[in-house]
Design a protein around this motif. Structure first.
Motif, PDB file in Angstrom:
ATOM      1  N   MET A   1       0.850  -1.201   0.000  1.00 35.31           N
ATOM      2  CA  MET A   1       0.000   0.000   0.000  1.00 35.31           C
ATOM      3  C   MET A   1       0.884   1.249   0.000  1.00 35.31           C
ATOM      4  N   GLN A   2       0.818   2.008  -1.057  1.00 36.20           N
ATOM      5  CA  GLN A   2       1.687   3.186  -1.189  1.00 36.20           C
ATOM      6  C   GLN A   2       0.864   4.401  -1.590  1.00 36.20           C
ATOM      7  N   LEU A   3       1.376   5.583  -1.274  1.00 28.05           N
ATOM      8  CA  LEU A   3       0.779   6.808  -1.825  1.00 28.05           C
ATOM      9  C   LEU A   3       1.333   6.981  -3.235  1.00 28.05           C
ATOM     10  N   ARG A   4       0.450   7.268  -4.200  1.00 30.23           N
ATOM     11  CA  ARG A   4       0.900   7.418  -5.601  1.00 30.23           C
ATOM     12  C   ARG A   4       0.360   8.732  -6.155  1.00 30.23           C
ATOM     13  N   GLU A   5       0.651   8.949  -7.443  1.00 27.27           N
ATOM     14  CA  GLU A   5       0.126  10.130  -8.136  1.00 27.27           C
ATOM     15  C   GLU A   5      -1.395  10.204  -7.920  1.00 27.27           C
ATOM     16  N   ASN A   6      -1.880  11.351  -7.532  1.00 29.68           N
ATOM     17  CA  ASN A   6      -3.313  11.637  -7.318  1.00 29.68           C
ATOM     18  C   ASN A   6      -3.955  10.901  -6.144  1.00 29.68           C
ATOM     19  N   ALA A 320       6.507  10.618   7.298  1.00 29.67           N
ATOM     20  CA  ALA A 320       7.713  10.032   6.678  1.00 29.67           C
ATOM     21  C   ALA A 320       7.503   8.533   6.494  1.00 29.67           C
ATOM     22  N   ALA A 321       6.920   7.865   7.531  1.00 29.65           N
ATOM     23  CA  ALA A 321       6.661   6.420   7.403  1.00 29.65           C
ATOM     24  C   ALA A 321       5.677   6.173   6.259  1.00 29.65           C
ATOM     25  N   ALA A 322       4.623   6.990   6.187  1.00 27.69           N
ATOM     26  CA  ALA A 322       3.587   6.789   5.154  1.00 27.69           C
ATOM     27  C   ALA A 322       4.173   6.956   3.763  1.00 27.69           C
ATOM     28  N   PHE A 323       4.978   8.002   3.601  1.00 24.48           N
ATOM     29  CA  PHE A 323       5.450   8.300   2.249  1.00 24.48           C
ATOM     30  C   PHE A 323       6.568   7.352   1.814  1.00 24.48           C
ATOM     31  N   ARG A 324       7.445   7.031   2.756  1.00 22.13           N
ATOM     32  CA  ARG A 324       8.636   6.250   2.372  1.00 22.13           C
ATOM     33  C   ARG A 324       8.354   4.756   2.403  1.00 22.13           C
ATOM     34  N   ASN A 325       7.599   4.292   3.445  1.00 20.50           N
ATOM     35  CA  ASN A 325       7.431   2.831   3.615  1.00 20.50           C
ATOM     36  C   ASN A 325       6.069   2.334   3.198  1.00 20.50           C
ATOM     37  N   GLY A 326       5.091   3.241   3.097  1.00 22.21           N
ATOM     38  CA  GLY A 326       3.754   2.803   2.719  1.00 22.21           C
ATOM     39  C   GLY A 326       2.753   3.061   3.835  1.00 22.21           C
ATOM     40  N   ILE A 327       1.473   2.862   3.523  1.00 21.40           N
ATOM     41  CA  ILE A 327       0.399   3.262   4.444  1.00 21.40           C
ATOM     42  C   ILE A 327      -0.288   2.048   5.080  1.00 21.40           C
ATOM     43  N   SER A 328       0.456   0.966   5.206  1.00 20.92           N
ATOM     44  CA  SER A 328      -0.104  -0.213   5.873  1.00 20.92           C
ATOM     45  C   SER A 328       0.229  -0.149   7.363  1.00 20.92           C
ATOM     46  N   ALA A 329      -0.517  -0.928   8.149  1.00 25.46           N
ATOM     47  CA  ALA A 329      -0.266  -0.973   9.595  1.00 25.46           C
ATOM     48  C   ALA A 329       1.182  -1.382   9.866  1.00 25.46           C
ATOM     49  N   SER A 330       1.717  -2.319   9.065  1.00 28.24           N
ATOM     50  CA  SER A 330       3.079  -2.795   9.344  1.00 28.24           C
ATOM     51  C   SER A 330       4.113  -1.696   9.080  1.00 28.24           C
ATOM     52  N   SER A 331       3.829  -0.832   8.108  1.00 24.94           N
ATOM     53  CA  SER A 331       4.763   0.275   7.849  1.00 24.94           C
ATOM     54  C   SER A 331       4.784   1.236   9.054  1.00 24.94           C
ATOM     55  N   PHE A 332       3.587   1.521   9.603  1.00 22.22           N
ATOM     56  CA  PHE A 332       3.555   2.421  10.766  1.00 22.22           C
ATOM     57  C   PHE A 332       4.159   1.749  12.005  1.00 22.22           C
ATOM     58  N   GLU A 333       3.979   0.430  12.101  1.00 18.75           N
ATOM     59  CA  GLU A 333       4.568  -0.283  13.244  1.00 18.75           C
ATOM     60  C   GLU A 333       6.091  -0.118  13.211  1.00 18.75           C
ATOM     61  N   ALA A 334       6.658  -0.228  12.002  1.00 21.92           N
ATOM     62  CA  ALA A 334       8.120  -0.130  11.892  1.00 21.92           C
ATOM     63  C   ALA A 334       8.602   1.318  11.957  1.00 21.92           C
TER      64      ALA A 334
END
Ligand SMILES: Cc1cc2nc3c(=O)[nH]c(=O)nc-3n(C[C@H](O)[C@H](O)[C@H](O)COP(=O)(O)OP(=O)(O)OC[C@H]3O[C@@H](n4cnc5c(N)ncnc54)[C@H](O)[C@@H]3O)c2cc1C
Length: 432
Positions: A1-6, A320-334
């Motif tokens: 799960m990543q933030l992308r264009e638009n 920073a976590a959302a943009f660089r690692n993605g918007i999943s729970a595991s990305s925020f956990e890390a």
């Protein structure tokens, strides 16, 4: 799960946490040449309301850390928003006054209004710090939606419902603080942090108020942790922080602290505003999930002080976590959970420090010993001061509670201070 264009990002709340989140995200997106659609929902800035409607009950002190952080975004608080630069704290403890100045030179502290000024204010609305941050977020490309979010549901993605419709988000940022009704559907398993009601008012600043000075009070009434009078041009903000304060804390405070307060205010002050805002005491049990994250007070904030800086660092860490690692729970956990845990852990040291201070104040002997040590400490060179730095740090948020705790409970430092106190007492006894 990543933030992308638009990708569409919906931010609930346009206080510091919401605005900082928008600014961090838009800066990261610009650096990566990605366009994202960032919307900030908040009804508070639709009109320049004075009093509590347009405000967020807060003493409005912008700490040196917060100021540096804000400047790191390339923005400077304009003079119209700055109400006062703070250079001194006069701390009143059981009939004694201790004058403290910034122990680390060059670090500036400011006072601001979070809204458009007190309810009783006439004339032009006062320039609001929060409105300034929102304008900066909009200048970077955020869209302001002047509506209250009624609910956030899950339709395979977060769906934000307002009175005028539903906005489906790729990513949701909860920055709603702890002073409004919860909006998250039980699906998200979010519950706001435990919080406690504090007390605030605004009064007219008397003519002879010492310039650039905050007056702080420890001791009575029952339940008070500390109270401050913060200068803001023609007004003084009265901010009381405590546990289980009485039904009319402002009146009780002015009664209990009549004597020290009378040094500043010749006659009983008249209320120009008044509110009972909440402060979070702990972190929210759950701070994130797939496609959503909580920041600022809605997640975790420094206990009692420097919530604006906590709003900055939680927003920065989460975005920073959302943009660089993605918007999943595991990305925020890390990428985000360790920061939130650090703030929550630091607050435990804060609880200890305020607990010890209040225990000292309850005992006349301990207070006398403490005040004596403080006077000795005041005469030490700046780099050797312990207690002055401790109280300054606790009141201003200038240093982490953990650092203050370690510094004040270092046996060698305390022994040094104790030795000096004993030496002085002995010299005084010999003199007479
Ligand atoms: C008495 C007191 C004194 C304090 N003094 C200081 C101080 O001197 N310095 C300091 O740094 N911190 C201080 N704080 C802490 C500081 O006020 C908070 O930590 C800070 O405001 C948190 O920012 P935030 O953006 O997370 O939340 P808030 O500032 O609470 O912002 C939340 C925003 O969300 C909006 N909102 C809420 N629900 C909805 C909804 N459903 N739909 C749309 N919008 C919504 C609100 O209108 C608000 O604008 C103090 C707090 C208290 C209670």
């Amino acid at each position: 799960m990543q933030l992308r264009e638009n990708s569409r990002v919906c931010i609930i709340g346009g206080g510091p946490a919401g605005c900082f989140a928008a600014m961090h995200l838009l800066d990261l997106a610009r650096e990566a040449s990605v366009r994202i659609d960032v919307r900030i929902f908040d009804p508070r800035f639709a009109r320049e309301d004075r009093g509590i409607i347009g405000c967020k009950g807060c003493a409005g002190i912008v700490s040196a850390n917060a100021l540096q952080a804000i400047e790191s975004l390339g923005i400077h608080i304009p003079p119209s928003v700055i109400q006062e630069t703070i250079e001194e704290y006069r701390v009143h403890i059981l009939g004694q006054v201790i004058r403290l100045t910034q122990p680390r030179p060059g670090r500036t502290i400011l006072s601001v209004y979070r809204g458009s000024g007190p309810r009783a204010h006439h004339g032009e609305p006062i320039a609001s710090f929060d409105a300034f941050l929102l304008a900066e977020a909009r200048a970077r490309g955020a869209v302001y939606v002047p509506e209250r979010v009624r609910a956030v549901e899950w339709n395979g993605a977060p769906a934000v419902r307002t009175d005028s419709g539903v906005h489906t988000a790729d990513f949701l940022v909860l920055a709603a603080g702890v002073n409004s009704n919860p909006v998250m559907d039980p699906f998200f398993e979010y519950t706001p942090p435990a919080a406690e009601i504090m007390a605030q008012d605004e009064i007219r600043k008397p003519e002879g108020w010492p310039p650039h000075t905050v007056a702080a009070f420890f001791g009575d009434p029952k339940g008070l942790v500390f109270g401050v009078l913060v200068p803001k041009k023609e007004y003084l903000n009265v901010s009381l922080l405590g546990h289980g304060m009485g039904p009319d804390p402002i009146r009780e405070f002015f009664q209990a602290q009549k004597e020290p307060v009378s040094q500043y205010l010749p006659s009983p002050p008249e209320s120009c505003c008044g509110c009972g805002p909440r402060v979070p005491l702990h972190a929210a049990p759950r701070l994130f999930g797939d496609r959503w994250v909580a920041v600022g007070d809605a997640a975790v904030a420094r206990l009692y002080k420097d919530g604006i800086y906590s709003a900055f660092i939680t927003s920065q860490g989460a975005m920073a976590a959302a943009f660089r690692n993605g918007i999943s729970a595991s990305s925020f956990e890390a990428g985000y959970a360790p920061l939130a845990r650090r703030i929550a852990g630091d607050n435990q040291y804060g609880e200890l420090l305020f607990g010890v201070t209040n225990a000292i104040i309850k005992s006349a002997r301990l207070t006398a010993a403490f005040l004596y040590s403080l006077h000795v400490d005041e005469q030490r060179p700046p780099e050797k001061k312990i207690l002055a730095r401790l109280i300054w740090g606790m009141l201003t948020g200038d240093e982490s509670y953990r650092d203050l705790f370690r510094m004040s409970f270092q046996p060698s430092e305390l022994a040094g201070l104790g030795r000096e106190a004993l030496r002085r007492q002995w010299r005084m006894a010999r003199r007479g």
